[in-house]
Write an enzyme that holds these catalytic residues in place. Structure first.
Site, mmCIF file in Angstrom:
data_model
loop_
_atom_site.group_PDB
_atom_site.id
_atom_site.type_symbol
_atom_site.label_atom_id
_atom_site.label_comp_id
_atom_site.label_asym_id
_atom_site.label_seq_id
_atom_site.Cartn_x
_atom_site.Cartn_y
_atom_site.Cartn_z
ATOM 1 N N LYS A 94 0.850 -1.206 0.000
ATOM 2 C CA LYS A 94 0.000 0.000 0.000
ATOM 3 C C LYS A 94 0.875 1.242 0.000
ATOM 4 O O LYS A 94 1.545 1.542 0.987
ATOM 5 C CB LYS A 94 -0.916 0.043 1.222
ATOM 6 C CG LYS A 94 -1.992 1.121 1.039
ATOM 7 C CD LYS A 94 -2.592 1.634 2.315
ATOM 8 C CE LYS A 94 -1.822 2.733 2.960
ATOM 9 N NZ LYS A 94 -1.771 4.013 2.208
ATOM 10 N N GLU A 147 10.043 0.567 10.518
ATOM 11 C CA GLU A 147 11.001 1.669 10.319
ATOM 12 C C GLU A 147 10.239 2.945 10.637
ATOM 13 O O GLU A 147 9.445 3.406 9.819
ATOM 14 C CB GLU A 147 11.480 1.696 8.864
ATOM 15 C CG GLU A 147 12.121 0.415 8.371
ATOM 16 C CD GLU A 147 13.494 0.185 8.953
ATOM 17 O OE1 GLU A 147 14.023 1.092 9.618
ATOM 18 O OE2 GLU A 147 14.033 -0.910 8.760
ATOM 19 N N CYS A 179 13.322 10.425 7.528
ATOM 20 C CA CYS A 179 13.356 9.900 8.896
ATOM 21 C C CYS A 179 14.758 10.065 9.476
ATOM 22 O O CYS A 179 14.922 10.213 10.677
ATOM 23 C CB CYS A 179 12.957 8.442 8.884
ATOM 24 S SG CYS A 179 13.877 7.502 7.661
ATOM 25 N N GLU A 234 9.422 14.904 16.168
ATOM 26 C CA GLU A 234 9.838 14.890 14.768
ATOM 27 C C GLU A 234 9.008 15.901 13.975
ATOM 28 O O GLU A 234 7.784 15.782 13.907
ATOM 29 C CB GLU A 234 9.641 13.487 14.198
ATOM 30 C CG GLU A 234 10.202 13.338 12.811
ATOM 31 C CD GLU A 234 9.955 11.952 12.235
ATOM 32 O OE1 GLU A 234 8.844 11.431 12.389
ATOM 33 O OE2 GLU A 234 10.889 11.409 11.620
HETATM 34 P P1 NAP Z 1 2.216 7.597 8.580
HETATM 35 O O1 NAP Z 1 1.109 8.526 8.778
HETATM 36 O O2 NAP Z 1 2.548 6.642 9.653
HETATM 37 O O3 NAP Z 1 1.881 6.814 7.222
HETATM 38 C C1 NAP Z 1 2.716 5.848 6.676
HETATM 39 C C2 NAP Z 1 1.881 4.846 5.926
HETATM 40 O O4 NAP Z 1 1.026 4.158 6.842
HETATM 41 C C3 NAP Z 1 0.956 5.469 4.890
HETATM 42 O O5 NAP Z 1 0.849 4.603 3.786
HETATM 43 C C4 NAP Z 1 -0.344 5.546 5.653
HETATM 44 O O6 NAP Z 1 -1.487 5.664 4.840
HETATM 45 C C5 NAP Z 1 -0.316 4.243 6.394
HETATM 46 N N1 NAP Z 1 -1.215 4.148 7.540
HETATM 47 C C6 NAP Z 1 -1.791 5.151 8.252
HETATM 48 N N2 NAP Z 1 -2.576 4.648 9.236
HETATM 49 C C7 NAP Z 1 -2.495 3.300 9.144
HETATM 50 C C8 NAP Z 1 -3.066 2.227 9.877
HETATM 51 N N3 NAP Z 1 -3.897 2.439 10.915
HETATM 52 N N4 NAP Z 1 -2.744 0.970 9.527
HETATM 53 C C9 NAP Z 1 -1.916 0.724 8.498
HETATM 54 N N5 NAP Z 1 -1.352 1.704 7.754
HETATM 55 C C10 NAP Z 1 -1.634 2.977 8.075
HETATM 56 O O7 NAP Z 1 3.545 8.343 8.258
HETATM 57 P P2 NAP Z 1 3.716 9.612 7.336
HETATM 58 O O8 NAP Z 1 3.433 10.832 8.108
HETATM 59 O O9 NAP Z 1 2.979 9.419 6.072
HETATM 60 O O10 NAP Z 1 5.265 9.493 7.009
HETATM 61 C C11 NAP Z 1 6.222 10.169 7.734
HETATM 62 C C12 NAP Z 1 6.779 9.284 8.837
HETATM 63 O O11 NAP Z 1 7.482 8.195 8.283
HETATM 64 C C13 NAP Z 1 7.772 10.003 9.704
HETATM 65 O O12 NAP Z 1 7.579 9.701 11.054
HETATM 66 C C14 NAP Z 1 9.104 9.437 9.245
HETATM 67 O O13 NAP Z 1 10.150 9.506 10.178
HETATM 68 C C15 NAP Z 1 8.734 8.043 8.929
HETATM 69 N N6 NAP Z 1 9.743 7.442 8.058
HETATM 70 C C16 NAP Z 1 10.566 6.474 8.586
HETATM 71 C C17 NAP Z 1 11.548 5.899 7.799
HETATM 72 C C18 NAP Z 1 12.465 4.851 8.349
HETATM 73 O O14 NAP Z 1 13.037 4.103 7.575
HETATM 74 N N7 NAP Z 1 12.626 4.725 9.655
HETATM 75 C C19 NAP Z 1 11.698 6.298 6.474
HETATM 76 C C20 NAP Z 1 10.861 7.302 5.988
HETATM 77 C C21 NAP Z 1 9.881 7.851 6.791
HETATM 78 P P3 NAP Z 1 -1.951 7.134 4.348
HETATM 79 O O15 NAP Z 1 -1.136 7.413 3.183
HETATM 80 O O16 NAP Z 1 -3.384 7.029 4.024
HETATM 81 O O17 NAP Z 1 -1.713 8.063 5.494
#
Ligand code: NAP
Ligand code: MG
Length: 502
Positions: free
Chosen positions: A187, A262, A296, A396
């Site tokens: 997804k 991650e 991240c 963050e």
């Molecule tokens: P997010 O809100 O957690 O969303 C990430 C993904 O999860 C999206 O595809 C999102 O769908 C989906 N999602 C949301 N709620 C969910 C649920 N209840 N069950 C399953 N999936 C669900 O994160 P973001 O704000 O888009 O991305 C930024 C974050 O990613 C930051 O915290 C960043 O640090 C982290 N990140 C970490 C890494 C690493 O390798 N450690 C790398 C890059 C980014 P939607 O698109 O519909 O919201």
């Protein structure tokens, strides 16, 4: 469909896929519902993308289930060969993919051309080469027995990714999963599905069997949550926020899924008094402003020794203030818009928090005044002096927003660096070899960069500790994450005494 000449003079003529990819075919959602994906430069709609619901995720899992027996038993070398062909296809379509990524995410074209597109190919190529290198082991047990270990694919893998590097994440996530013989339901983030769908099309073109890879764009709270709960999904590999990571842990408990998380980060970037300041200033700017700070592993906390802090800041602010902010499709642009209005508003709200907390904004803290950027999701490069315990130093922000703190002793620097709930990446700049290695050992972090920042390579393990999650992407570690071990015992002594002697 094609997006033709979206912006005069950019020569944009890109193949755009906007349906779900299930069982080797592009299909609409069962509900017929769609979600728009926007160009964050001006918030215009690029296209409407089919929005997967539970019925579509069920279809994707069914397709993966049908493909799994053949795919998992295929000669590993043949699976690897398909990944190598995919890497070549990505190279052949690199410019198109880079443009599509820039259009959908706001990431500057100069970066998507130089980094995202080639790194995506390199990562698929690395795992293509890895497919037939993952050997089992013979274990020295007692006489009379042969004990060996098999590494088997876990089965159907659900992958959920965020919007900050969607093209690269296709390779980080699917490369090792497929090399190890799993089938995938991925997804993408609702904001940025386009390059993932195009990669799926290229996979089909180079000969991946139907159902091995399925892409289900949609809402995280619906399609993502359903995937995480699904009893037939053996593993979820997730990249995203810590809050969503926790939800996935709960959702996965029904069938005790294997998890790889991650999550977020708040990387410290420590500059010591003996650092090469030219390199440190440049590296620290890259660490936070590349991809508008939406990484991240961004170096979002500058920790400066008091002896060089003034000079460092003067030079750092001069460089940050000179970054060319603008349309990501313009090759001169060094910083584009954030990927969504919501993310821009979030970053601007942290500028307000900084002011309320008594932080001192040295640069930025607002949207650019340029009227040409008024409709887009832009924020100026922002530098804030803040207390290490303040919210802006602990939470963050995920934008071009860096906090600055001073220190006088190594102990203080280490305490500041380790003083958050996160532990993903961190850097230090020094010419003192002993200190460098001592910090590398003492930093609470999955990755440490010495006199560099944000280096990533498909052979080198990537992941965090603490609230940054667990599991590792890349390298042999990733292959271990996507396999499970089976221990096989063979009695090789025909005359062995039975346990119950009769
Ligand atoms: P997010 O809100 O957690 O969303 C990430 C993904 O999860 C999206 O595809 C999102 O769908 C989906 N999602 C949301 N709620 C969910 C649920 N209840 N069950 C399953 N999936 C669900 O994160 P973001 O704000 O888009 O991305 C930024 C974050 O990613 C930051 O915290 C960043 O640090 C982290 N990140 C970490 C890494 C690493 O390798 N450690 C790398 C890059 C980014 P939607 O698109 O519909 O919201
Ligand atoms: Mg978009």
């Amino acid at each position: 469909m094609k997006v033709e000449n979206m912006q005069a003079g950019q020569g944009l003529d890109l193949p755009v896929r906007n349906q779900l990819f299930i069982g080797g075919r592009f299909v609409d959602a069962e509900s017929g519902e769609t979600l728009p994906t926007l160009n964050p430069h001006d918030n215009s709609v690029i296209t409407e993308v089919a929005m997967a619901g539970p019925a579509d995720v069920d279809k994707a899992i069914k397709a993966a289930r049908a493909a799994l027996p053949k795919w998992s038993r295929m000669a590993a070398m043949d699976r690897g060969h398909l990944l190598l062909k995919l890497a070549d296809a990505i190279d052949a379509h690199a410019e198109e993919l880079a443009r599509l990524e820039s259009l959908d995410t706001g990431h500057p074209l100069r970066d998507t051309l130089a980094l995202d597109a080639p790194r995506t190919a390199v990562t698929f190529r690395y795992f293509g080469g890895m497919a037939d290198k993952l050997e089992g082991t013979v274990i020295p047990v007692e006489e009379g027995f042969l004990n060996y270990m098999l590494r088997e694919p876990v089965g159907i893998v659900g992958q959920v990714v965020p919007w900050n590097f969607p093209l690269m994440f296709t390779s980080w996530k699917m490369g090792p999963a497929l090399a190890a013989g799993n089938c995938v339901v991925l997804k993408p983030a609702e904001l940025t599905p386009l390059t993932t769908l195009r990669i799926a099309e290229l996979m089909s073109e180079v000969g991946f069997p139907d159902g091995v890879v399925n892409i289900v764009p949609g809402l995280g709270s619906v399609a993502g949550q359903y995937l995480a709960e699904h009893e037939e999904v053996a593993k979820i590999a997730f990249t995203g926020s810590t809050a969503t990571g926790k939800r996935i842990v709960q959702a996965s408990s029904g069938n005790l899924k294997k998890l790889q998380l991650e999550l977020g980060g708040k990387g410290a970037n420590i500059v010591f008094g003996d650092a090469n300041l030219d390199a440190a200033v440049n590296g620290a700017a890259y660490a936070i402003f590349h991809n508008q700070g939406q990484a991240c592993i961004a170096g979002s906390r500058l920790v400066l020794h008091e002896s060089i802090a003034d000079e460092f800041l003067e030079r750092f602010i001069k460089l940050a203030g000179s970054l060319r902010v603008g349309d990501p499709l313009n090759l001169d642009t060094e910083m584009g818009p954030l990927t969504s209005r919501q993310q821009r508003d979030r970053v601007l709200s942290y500028c307000d928090v900084a002011r309320e907390e008594g932080g001192q904004i040295l640069l930025g803290g607002k949207a650019p005044a340029d009227p040409a950027l008024a409709d887009g999701c832009y924020v100026e490069p922002t530098v804030v002096v803040a207390d290490p315990a303040s919210r802006v130093s602990q939470e963050e922000v995920f934008g071009p927003f860096v906090t600055v703190t001073r220190f006088s002793t190594d102990e203080q620097a280490l305490a500041i660096a380790n003083g958050t709930q996160y532990g993903l990446g961190g850097g230090l700049w020094t010419r003192d070899l002993q200190r460098a290695h001592k910090f590398a050992q003492s930093m609470k972090s999955g990755m440490v960069w010495i006199n560099c920042y944000k280096r990533v390579n498909p052979a080198s393990p990537f992941g965090g500790v603490g609230m940054s999650g667990y599991g590792r992407e890349m390298g042999f570690e990733a292959m271990r994450e996507y396999t499970q071990v089976k221990s096989v015992w063979v009695n090789v002594d025909a005359n062995m005494r039975p346990y119950y002697a009769r």
